[in-house]
Design a protein around this motif. Structure first.
Motif, PDB file in Angstrom:
ATOM      1  N   ARG A 147       0.824  -1.211   0.000  1.00 56.65           N
ATOM      2  CA  ARG A 147       0.000   0.000   0.000  1.00 56.65           C
ATOM      3  C   ARG A 147       0.858   1.260   0.000  1.00 56.65           C
ATOM      4  NH1 ARG A 147      -3.453  -0.017   4.983  1.00 56.65           N
ATOM      5  NH2 ARG A 147      -1.665  -1.206   5.695  1.00 56.65           N
ATOM      6  N   VAL A 148       2.054   1.149   0.581  1.00 59.99           N
ATOM      7  CA  VAL A 148       2.944   2.305   0.633  1.00 59.99           C
ATOM      8  C   VAL A 148       3.433   2.661  -0.771  1.00 59.99           C
ATOM      9  CG1 VAL A 148       5.173   3.146   1.519  1.00 59.99           C
ATOM     10  CG2 VAL A 148       3.675   1.777   2.988  1.00 59.99           C
ATOM     11  N   PHE A 149       3.572   1.630  -1.604  1.00 61.39           N
ATOM     12  CA  PHE A 149       4.211   1.824  -2.914  1.00 61.39           C
ATOM     13  C   PHE A 149       3.239   1.671  -4.084  1.00 61.39           C
ATOM     14  CE2 PHE A 149       7.607   0.320  -0.015  1.00 61.39           C
ATOM     15  CZ  PHE A 149       8.340   1.496   0.004  1.00 61.39           C
ATOM     16  N   GLU A 150       1.968   2.048  -3.848  1.00 66.80           N
ATOM     17  CA  GLU A 150       0.955   1.946  -4.905  1.00 66.80           C
ATOM     18  C   GLU A 150       1.289   2.798  -6.127  1.00 66.80           C
ATOM     19  OE1 GLU A 150      -2.774   2.828  -3.006  1.00 66.80           O
ATOM     20  OE2 GLU A 150      -2.841   0.782  -2.183  1.00 66.80           O
ATOM     21  N   ASN A 151       1.831   4.002  -5.863  1.00 66.70           N
ATOM     22  CA  ASN A 151       2.151   4.912  -6.974  1.00 66.70           C
ATOM     23  C   ASN A 151       3.655   5.081  -7.076  1.00 66.70           C
ATOM     24  OD1 ASN A 151      -0.782   5.737  -6.991  1.00 66.70           O
ATOM     25  ND2 ASN A 151      -0.162   6.581  -5.015  1.00 66.70           N
ATOM     26  N   PRO A 152       4.271   4.502  -8.082  1.00 61.52           N
ATOM     27  CA  PRO A 152       5.733   4.594  -8.188  1.00 61.52           C
ATOM     28  C   PRO A 152       6.188   6.056  -8.347  1.00 61.52           C
ATOM     29  CG  PRO A 152       4.826   3.052  -9.815  1.00 61.52           C
ATOM     30  CD  PRO A 152       3.666   3.717  -9.174  1.00 61.52           C
ATOM     31  N   ALA A 153       7.177   6.428  -7.546  1.00 71.10           N
ATOM     32  CA  ALA A 153       7.683   7.806  -7.578  1.00 71.10           C
ATOM     33  C   ALA A 153       8.777   7.941  -8.629  1.00 71.10           C
ATOM     34  CB  ALA A 153       8.243   8.179  -6.207  1.00 71.10           C
ATOM     35  N   PRO A 154       8.851   9.121  -9.270  1.00 72.76           N
ATOM     36  CA  PRO A 154       9.931   9.334 -10.235  1.00 72.76           C
ATOM     37  C   PRO A 154      11.296   9.460  -9.559  1.00 72.76           C
ATOM     38  CG  PRO A 154       8.586  11.317 -10.005  1.00 72.76           C
ATOM     39  CD  PRO A 154       7.898  10.243  -9.221  1.00 72.76           C
ATOM     40  N   GLY A 155      11.297   9.963  -8.313  1.00 77.29           N
ATOM     41  CA  GLY A 155      12.556  10.158  -7.587  1.00 77.29           C
ATOM     42  C   GLY A 155      12.783   9.105  -6.520  1.00 77.29           C
ATOM     43  N   ALA A 156      13.623   9.440  -5.550  1.00 76.27           N
ATOM     44  CA  ALA A 156      14.022   8.497  -4.493  1.00 76.27           C
ATOM     45  C   ALA A 156      13.003   8.455  -3.350  1.00 76.27           C
ATOM     46  CB  ALA A 156      15.378   8.912  -3.941  1.00 76.27           C
ATOM     47  N   ASN A 157      13.011   7.370  -2.597  1.00 76.88           N
ATOM     48  CA  ASN A 157      12.247   7.310  -1.352  1.00 76.88           C
ATOM     49  C   ASN A 157      13.067   7.956  -0.238  1.00 76.88           C
ATOM     50  OD1 ASN A 157      10.162   5.880  -2.530  1.00 76.88           O
ATOM     51  ND2 ASN A 157      11.069   3.889  -2.022  1.00 76.88           N
ATOM     52  N   LEU A 158      12.366   8.721   0.610  1.00 75.06           N
ATOM     53  CA  LEU A 158      13.014   9.356   1.760  1.00 75.06           C
ATOM     54  C   LEU A 158      12.224   8.975   3.008  1.00 75.06           C
ATOM     55  CD1 LEU A 158      14.906  11.389   3.215  1.00 75.06           C
ATOM     56  CD2 LEU A 158      13.361  13.220   2.454  1.00 75.06           C
ATOM     57  N   VAL A 159      12.822   8.149   3.865  1.00 73.05           N
ATOM     58  CA  VAL A 159      12.173   7.774   5.129  1.00 73.05           C
ATOM     59  C   VAL A 159      12.503   8.844   6.155  1.00 73.05           C
ATOM     60  CG1 VAL A 159      12.022   6.038   6.954  1.00 73.05           C
ATOM     61  CG2 VAL A 159      12.307   5.328   4.568  1.00 73.05           C
ATOM     62  N   PHE A 160      11.470   9.419   6.770  1.00 71.46           N
ATOM     63  CA  PHE A 160      11.637  10.547   7.689  1.00 71.46           C
ATOM     64  C   PHE A 160      11.303  10.070   9.099  1.00 71.46           C
ATOM     65  CE2 PHE A 160       9.704  14.797   9.164  1.00 71.46           C
ATOM     66  CZ  PHE A 160      10.937  15.330   9.497  1.00 71.46           C
ATOM     67  N   PHE A 161      12.263  10.180  10.010  1.00 70.89           N
ATOM     68  CA  PHE A 161      12.061   9.699  11.382  1.00 70.89           C
ATOM     69  C   PHE A 161      12.611  10.729  12.370  1.00 70.89           C
ATOM     70  CE2 PHE A 161      12.607   6.260  14.729  1.00 70.89           C
ATOM     71  CZ  PHE A 161      11.260   5.926  14.786  1.00 70.89           C
ATOM     72  N   PRO A 162      11.841  11.815  12.591  1.00 71.42           N
ATOM     73  CA  PRO A 162      12.322  12.919  13.424  1.00 71.42           C
ATOM     74  C   PRO A 162      12.076  12.638  14.917  1.00 71.42           C
ATOM     75  CG  PRO A 162      10.148  13.445  12.577  1.00 71.42           C
ATOM     76  CD  PRO A 162      10.499  12.071  12.044  1.00 71.42           C
ATOM     77  N   GLY A 163      12.378  13.646  15.753  1.00 68.88           N
ATOM     78  CA  GLY A 163      11.950  13.603  17.156  1.00 68.88           C
ATOM     79  C   GLY A 163      12.791  12.735  18.064  1.00 68.88           C
ATOM     80  N   SER A 164      13.834  12.109  17.540  1.00 68.15           N
ATOM     81  CA  SER A 164      14.666  11.196  18.342  1.00 68.15           C
ATOM     82  C   SER A 164      13.857  10.069  18.983  1.00 68.15           C
ATOM     83  CB  SER A 164      15.467  11.954  19.415  1.00 68.15           C
ATOM     84  OG  SER A 164      16.615  11.202  19.782  1.00 68.15           O
ATOM     85  N   THR A 165      12.864   9.584  18.270  1.00 61.99           N
ATOM     86  CA  THR A 165      12.132   8.401  18.744  1.00 61.99           C
ATOM     87  C   THR A 165      13.078   7.214  18.883  1.00 61.99           C
ATOM     88  OG1 THR A 165      10.175   9.223  17.611  1.00 61.99           O
ATOM     89  CG2 THR A 165      10.139   6.918  18.275  1.00 61.99           C
ATOM     90  N   ILE A 166      14.121   7.201  18.072  1.00 60.67           N
ATOM     91  CA  ILE A 166      15.134   6.138  18.128  1.00 60.67           C
ATOM     92  C   ILE A 166      15.747   6.036  19.536  1.00 60.67           C
ATOM     93  CG2 ILE A 166      17.077   7.614  17.363  1.00 60.67           C
ATOM     94  CD1 ILE A 166      16.600   4.128  15.914  1.00 60.67           C
ATOM     95  N   SER A 167      15.680   7.142  20.314  1.00 61.18           N
ATOM     96  CA  SER A 167      16.199   7.158  21.693  1.00 61.18           C
ATOM     97  C   SER A 167      15.572   6.088  22.588  1.00 61.18           C
ATOM     98  CB  SER A 167      15.918   8.510  22.350  1.00 61.18           C
ATOM     99  OG  SER A 167      16.793   9.479  21.862  1.00 61.18           O
ATOM    100  N   ASN A 168      14.334   5.732  22.296  1.00 59.96           N
ATOM    101  CA  ASN A 168      13.647   4.755  23.145  1.00 59.96           C
ATOM    102  C   ASN A 168      14.049   3.308  22.842  1.00 59.96           C
ATOM    103  OD1 ASN A 168      10.564   6.617  23.337  1.00 59.96           O
ATOM    104  ND2 ASN A 168      12.069   6.319  24.924  1.00 59.96           N
ATOM    105  N   PHE A 169      14.783   3.100  21.743  1.00 63.01           N
ATOM    106  CA  PHE A 169      15.085   1.728  21.328  1.00 63.01           C
ATOM    107  C   PHE A 169      16.424   1.251  21.864  1.00 63.01           C
ATOM    108  CE2 PHE A 169      12.710   2.482  16.985  1.00 63.01           C
ATOM    109  CZ  PHE A 169      11.563   2.785  17.687  1.00 63.01           C
ATOM    110  N   ARG A 170      16.423   0.067  22.490  1.00 63.71           N
ATOM    111  CA  ARG A 170      17.729  -0.515  22.823  1.00 63.71           C
ATOM    112  C   ARG A 170      18.352  -1.029  21.530  1.00 63.71           C
ATOM    113  NH1 ARG A 170      17.179  -3.237  27.457  1.00 63.71           N
ATOM    114  NH2 ARG A 170      15.147  -2.331  27.927  1.00 63.71           N
ATOM    115  N   ARG A 171      19.626  -1.476  21.619  1.00 68.79           N
ATOM    116  CA  ARG A 171      20.398  -1.828  20.420  1.00 68.79           C
ATOM    117  C   ARG A 171      19.676  -2.723  19.414  1.00 68.79           C
ATOM    118  NH1 ARG A 171      25.532  -1.411  19.061  1.00 68.79           N
ATOM    119  NH2 ARG A 171      26.559   0.274  20.139  1.00 68.79           N
ATOM    120  N   ALA A 172      19.172  -3.854  19.915  1.00 66.25           N
ATOM    121  CA  ALA A 172      18.550  -4.839  19.023  1.00 66.25           C
ATOM    122  C   ALA A 172      17.330  -4.236  18.339  1.00 66.25           C
ATOM    123  CB  ALA A 172      18.148  -6.078  19.816  1.00 66.25           C
TER     124      ALA A 172
END
Ligand code: AVJ
Length: 326
Positions: A147-172
């Motif tokens: 569903r994410v890729f229903e319409n093929p984009a002419p350019g690149a995909n850019l995954v956006f993950f702001p807010g330092s949510t990654i801070s809550n994740f341990r290594r694994a």
């Protein structure tokens, strides 16, 4: 089908909530998963934390994002497809979309359908030339990404993950997120990720012990929520908020300390809490530019560009898959 990592803003069914709470309270170091902070009340309290003088994280994040957005636009190029896992209220994406003149599509992935559709409607109004494609996705479950890729984009995909949510994740857990991000990036894509940095201890501690007491309220709301939704009987007034910096693990830990002995019953199970015992409610990992780069490299991601504010409080990293293999 791709297996997605758990991320913070999930709303789980009560049975999963109950099971997670029982599992956490059954450990020698009692704990409760931080994703349960974010009921309606908790989400409001988090927004208020972001406005306190002591919580530097959001202001620094916005400062760096505003400063790097046009360069990101230039590096990623025209016709891109921006995908944001756990988009929530969708405020930070506006900064990026305003700076990027030729975006093909924006796809927010969010478990809360109401929040997702409300913010998608607002964005569609503000950015009439960008295709807004909201996808209700539960990060705790297997998902069909087609569903994410229903319409093929002419350019690149850019995954956006702001807010330092990654801070809550341990290594694994961070590794699982990087794998998931890599599957969304596809061939030639990018990840733009916000990461909070190690800084003087007093600044870190102040941010999680704000003088207005909002973080304390946010932390205790977890117990109120358990009492309310799971019929628990925590004596909330007997708990004190505590945030410490665990230097060895390079993380802020939030705890709730019981000032007195109490027995809590949840879902028919009894838990004894001693006077002075803590419930561990959150980890917020703090990275250096080097330690974050190293962690991402383990998942085959390399930095194309890194930005920080002048104090080096917060960073954004534009990353790509390492073609030469990790
Ligand atoms: C949303 C994970 C970035 O760790 O700073 C803020 C959550 N907890 N104050 C953080 C949080 C207490 C926040 N993140």
């Amino acid at each position: 089908m791709t297996s997605l990592p758990q991320i913070d803003d999930t709303e789980s069914g009560h049975s999963e909530f109950l099971q997670d709470v029982i599992d956490g309270l059954s450990q020698p170091q009692k704990s409760i998963p931080c994703k349960y902070f974010y009921d309606a009340k908790g989400s409001k309290l988090f927004e208020r934390i972001c406005e306190t003088e002591d919580y530097y994280v959001t202001r620094s994040d916005l400062e760096v994002l505003k400063a790097c957005a046009s360069q990101v636009a230039h590096l990623v190029g025209p016709g891109c497809h921006i995908i944001e896992p756990g988009s929530g209220a969708g405020e930070k994406i506006r900064i990026l979309l305003r700076a990027m003149t030729d975006v093909f599509q924006y796809t927010p992935l969010e478990i809360s359908a109401d929040a997702l559709h409300a913010s998608a409607a607002r964005l569609a109004e503000e950015f009439p030339d960008i295709r807004i494609h909201p996808v209700v996705a539960d990060f705790t479950a297997d998902q069909d990404l087609s569903r994410v890729f229903e319409n093929p984009a002419p350019g690149a995909n850019l995954v956006f993950f702001p807010g330092s949510t990654i801070s809550n994740f341990r290594r694994a857990h961070a590794g699982k997120f990087f794998d998931f991000a890599t599957s969304l990036m596809q061939e030639g894509g990018y990840l733009l990720i916000g990461v909070d940095l190690v800084k003087p201890r007093d600044k870190l501690l102040a941010a999680y012990n704000d003088r207005e007491g909002i973080t304390e309220e946010f932390n205790k709301n977890l117990l109120h929520r358990i009492n309310r939704e799971l019929g628990g009987d925590f004596h909330v007034e007997a708990f004190e908020h505590e945030a410490i910096f665990n230097e060895a693990m390079s993380r802020i830990e939030m705890h709730l300390i019981s000032k007195q002995e109490q027995t809590v019953t949840i879902g028919g199970q009894r838990f004894d809490i001693a006077a002075g015992e803590t419930l561990h409610t959150e980890n917020s990992y703090k990275y250096t530019l080097e330690s974050f780069t190293e962690l991402a490299a383990k998942s085959g991601l390399v930095s194309e560009h890194t930005w920080t504010d002048t104090r080096e409080y917060f960073s954004y990293h534009l990353m790509r898959a390492d073609k030469h293999g990790a």
